[in-house]
Design a protein around this motif. Structure first.
Motif, short mmCIF file in Angstrom:
data_model
loop_
_atom_site.label_atom_id
_atom_site.label_comp_id
_atom_site.label_asym_id
_atom_site.label_seq_id
_atom_site.Cartn_x
_atom_site.Cartn_y
_atom_site.Cartn_z
N UNK A 26 0.83 -1.21 0.00
CA UNK A 26 0.00 0.00 0.00
C UNK A 26 0.86 1.25 0.00
N UNK A 27 1.94 1.25 0.80
CA UNK A 27 2.83 2.40 0.83
C UNK A 27 3.42 2.64 -0.56
N UNK A 28 3.88 1.56 -1.21
CA UNK A 28 4.45 1.70 -2.54
C UNK A 28 3.42 2.24 -3.53
N UNK A 73 3.81 -7.62 1.75
CA UNK A 73 5.03 -6.86 1.97
C UNK A 73 6.18 -7.50 1.19
N UNK A 74 7.19 -6.66 0.88
CA UNK A 74 8.30 -7.11 0.06
C UNK A 74 9.60 -6.54 0.63
N UNK A 172 5.05 15.17 -4.23
CA UNK A 172 4.97 14.18 -3.16
C UNK A 172 5.50 14.79 -1.87
N UNK A 173 4.67 14.80 -0.84
CA UNK A 173 5.09 15.29 0.48
C UNK A 173 4.77 14.18 1.47
N UNK A 174 5.70 13.23 1.61
CA UNK A 174 5.52 12.06 2.46
C UNK A 174 6.26 12.31 3.76
N UNK A 175 5.60 13.01 4.67
CA UNK A 175 6.23 13.42 5.92
C UNK A 175 6.08 12.37 7.02
N UNK A 176 5.09 11.49 6.87
CA UNK A 176 4.85 10.46 7.89
C UNK A 176 5.79 9.29 7.73
N UNK A 177 5.54 8.24 8.50
CA UNK A 177 6.40 7.06 8.44
C UNK A 177 5.89 6.11 7.36
N UNK A 178 6.83 5.38 6.79
CA UNK A 178 6.47 4.38 5.78
C UNK A 178 6.36 2.98 6.39
N UNK A 179 6.97 2.78 7.58
CA UNK A 179 6.95 1.48 8.22
C UNK A 179 5.54 1.14 8.73
N UNK A 230 -4.58 11.20 0.19
CA UNK A 230 -4.41 11.86 1.49
C UNK A 230 -4.33 10.74 2.53
N UNK A 231 -3.12 10.55 3.06
CA UNK A 231 -2.82 9.44 3.96
C UNK A 231 -2.68 9.97 5.39
N UNK A 232 -3.68 9.69 6.21
CA UNK A 232 -3.70 10.17 7.60
C UNK A 232 -3.65 9.00 8.59
#
Length: 469
Positions: A26-28, A73-74, A172-179, A230-232
Motif C-alpha cells: 500500500x505504501x508503494x 510486503x516485500x 509528493x510530500x511524504x512526511x509520515x512514516x512508511x513502516x 491523502x494518507x492520515x
C-alpha cells in the motif's frame, strides 16, 4: 534494461529503504501514484503486476506470513539493494548513501529529497542552505522523527505572492512514516503543517502517517485541488477534518485508519465524486446530526470500491447499515467496526428488516468487528454468500452460530475465513468445512474456545495447500 522507464523507476525507489527491510504494498502504491510512476486508474493492479515481475526476476522477495492469504510486503536482499543504490545515484534519482558514511539528506539531481535520522542537524536543513527548493519534486521521510524543518525550505516564498509558482514541482510530500510498525513516533508542530500546505497546490500525495501532533486539518489543505492520495493513518491526535473537504475534487484515496479521536466526518465529503477508497469513515453519535456525513449520504459515492467504517452509535446494527450500503454498486471490500455496545431495543431485531435478500454480487471481502448480534442476518448465512471470497467476523461476544445447519454442502464461495474472539460461537470443523464453507482454503481461528476439532496449527491457522503436503 528490459524494463520500460516506469518500472525502472519503481524498482530504483527501493534504494531509499534500508536493506532487507519490509515495505508494504500500500505504501508503494501511494508513493508511486504521487510520483506518476503508475496510473491512478487500476493502480492496485499495476503495483501487483510490477511487484510480481520483480519477484519473478529475483529482484525483490515477498514476505511470507502464515496469517496472510497472499504476501502484502516485500524486501530486497543486500546485493540487489546495493546495485539499486548505485544505479539510482548514477542517474540522479536519489542521493542518500555515500561510501563509509551514514545516510545523509541531499537534494538529488532529479529533485528528490529523503529525510534521514539526524537530518535536522545538517546544514541543508536550514532554509538558506537548501538550494533550488523550487525544483524539489519529492520530500520523503525515511527515518527522521522531527521533520518539521522541511517546511522552512519554502518559507522565504510565503511572503512573496508572485513567487507561489515555485511550488509547481512539488508533487509528493511524504512526511509520515512508511513502516507498518509504530516504533518511530513522528512529531511536527500542527500550525507549521497548516501554514505551508496552502502554497503546495500541485501536490498529488500527502502522507502524515504516524504523526502524533496533528490535531486538526484546517481549510488550508482544501487548496490542494490536484491531490489524489491523502494518507492520515495512525494520526492518533486528529479530531477534525476541514468542513470544505469537497474542494479536494481529485481525491481518490482517503485513508484515516487508526484516527480514533475523529469526532465526525464533514457532510461535504459525500461530494468527492472521484473517491474510490475511504478508510476510517466515522458514523458519529447523534450530537453531530446536521454537520456530520451519514451512511445515507455515502450513497452518492458511485466509484467507491473499498470502505471501512467506525460506528460510534448504539442504535445502528448491521441491518440498517447494509440498507444504505447495498446502493454502492462498485463496492468490493467492506469493513465495519462497532465502537459502542448495541442497544438492541433501539436498533431492532433481525426479523424487523426484510428489504435485503443478499449481499451485493460485486462484494468480495467483508469484515465485521465487534459484531453486535446473537445471530447473523439471513443474508449473511453461508448459503447466501455466492460471490464473497473473504469473510472475517471478530469480537462478537454474543454470536452463537451461522444459521440453521444445512443438510448438504452450500454453494458458499468463501475461500478465506477468519473467526476471532467469538466466545459463544459453537461449531465443529466438519460443519465448517463440509457443510457451511465447502470452498474453504484458509481458516484463522483465535480465541474461539467452542469451535472444535479444527486442524489449525498452534497459531490458529489452517491452509489447504499445506494440509495436502
Amino acid at each position: 534494461m528490459e524494463f520500460e522507464i516506469e518500472k525502472k523507476l519503481c524498482l530504483l525507489s527501493f534504494a531509499v529503504f534500508p536493506e532487507n527491510r519490509e515495505v508494504h504494498r500500500t505504501m508503494l502504491m501511494y508513493w508511486w501514484i504521487g510520483e506518476g510512476f503508475i496510473p491512478v486508474e487500476g493502480a492496485g493492479e499495476s503495483v501487483r503486476e510490477a511487484l510480481q515481475v520483480f519477484t519473478d526476476k529475483k529482484l525483490v522477495e515477498p514476505v511470507q506470513e502464515r496469517r496472510k492469504v497472499a504476501p502484502s510486503s516485500y524486501k530486497m536482499n543486500p546485493f540487489v539493494h546495493s546495485s539499486v543504490i548505485h544505479l539510482s545515484q548514477k542517474i540522479g534519482l536519489f542521493d542518500i548513501y555515500h561510501e563509509q558514511k551514514r545516510p545523509s539528506m541531499r537534494q538529488s539531481g532529479l529533485g528528490k529529497v529523503c529525510l534521514v535520522e539526524g537530518s535536522s542537524a545538517q546544514l541543508e536543513a536550514k532554509a538558506k542552505k537548501m538550494q533550488s527548493p523550487d525544483q524539489i519534486e519529492t520530500v520523503l521521510n525515511v527515518s527522521e522523527r522531527y521533520p518539521g524543518f522541511a517546511f522552512k525550505w519554502f518559507s522565504e516564498f510565503i511572503t512573496k505572492p508572485l513567487q507561489k509558482s515555485v511550488f509547481k514541482s512539488l508533487r509528493v510530500f511524504y512526511l509520515g512514516r512508511w513502516e507498518r510498525t509504530q516504533k518511530r513516533i513522528i512529531e511536527v508542530p500542527n500550525p507549521e503543517i497548516m501554514k505551508y500546505l496552502t502554497f503546495m497546490t500541485n501536490l498529488r500525495l500527502v502522507s502524515f502517517q504516524g504523526i502524533s501532533t496533528i490535531r486538526k486539518l484546517n481549510r488550508s489543505i482544501c487548496k490542494l485541488h490536484k491531490l489524489i492520495v491523502l494518507d492520515l493513518r495512525e494520526c492518533s491526535d486528529l479530531t477534525q477534518l476541514p468542513e470544505k473537504i469537497e474542494s479536494l475534487h481529485s481525491l481518490v484515496y482517503l485513508d484515516m485508519t487508526g484516527c480514533y479521536m475523529l469526532e465526525y466526518i464533514p457532510m461535504r465529503l459525500a461530494s468527492l465524486n472521484n473517491l474510490e477508497v475511504l478508510k476510517g469513515f466515522v458514523v458519529s453519535d447523534t450530537a453531530y446530526e446536521g454537520v456530520a456525513c451519514t451512511m445515507r449520504l455515502l450513497k452518492r459515492l458511485k466509484k467507491l470500491r473499498k470502505l471501512s467504517i467506525e460506528i460510534h452509535r448504539d442504535d445502528l446494527g448491521v441491518h440498517q447499515l447494509m440498507e444504505d450500503l447495498v446502493m454502492l454498486k462498485a463496492l468490493t471490500s467492506l469493513k465495519v467496526t462497532w465502537r459502542k455496545n448495541l442497544n438492541t431495543v433501539r436498533a431492532g431485531k433481525p426479523d424487523d428488516f426484510k428489504k435485503i435478500e443478499s449481499l451485493p454480487d460485486q462484494l468480495k471481502k467483508l469484515s465485521l468487528q465487534r459484531f453486535p448480534h446473537e445471530q447473523l442476518p439471513t443474508w449473511i448465512h453461508p448459503h447466501k454468500l455466492l460471490h464473497l471470497k473473504k469473510l472475517h467476523i471478530g469480537g462478537g461476544r454474543l454470536l452463537k452460530g451461522f444459521g440453521a445447519l444445512p443438510e448438504k454442502a452450500t454453494e458458499c464461495s468463501v475461500e478465506a475465513l477468519r473467526l476471532t474472539s467469538l466466545p459463544r460461537l459453537r461449531i465443529g470443523w466438519i460443519e465448517v468445512k463440509k457443510l457451511y464453507f465447502p470452498n474453504l482454503t484458509f481458516l484463522e481461528k483465535y480465541d474461539c474456545p467452542k469451535i472444535s476439532l479444527t486442524p489449525c496449527d498452534g497459531n490458529g491457522i489452517w491452509r489447504s495447500d499445506q494440509d495436502d503436503q
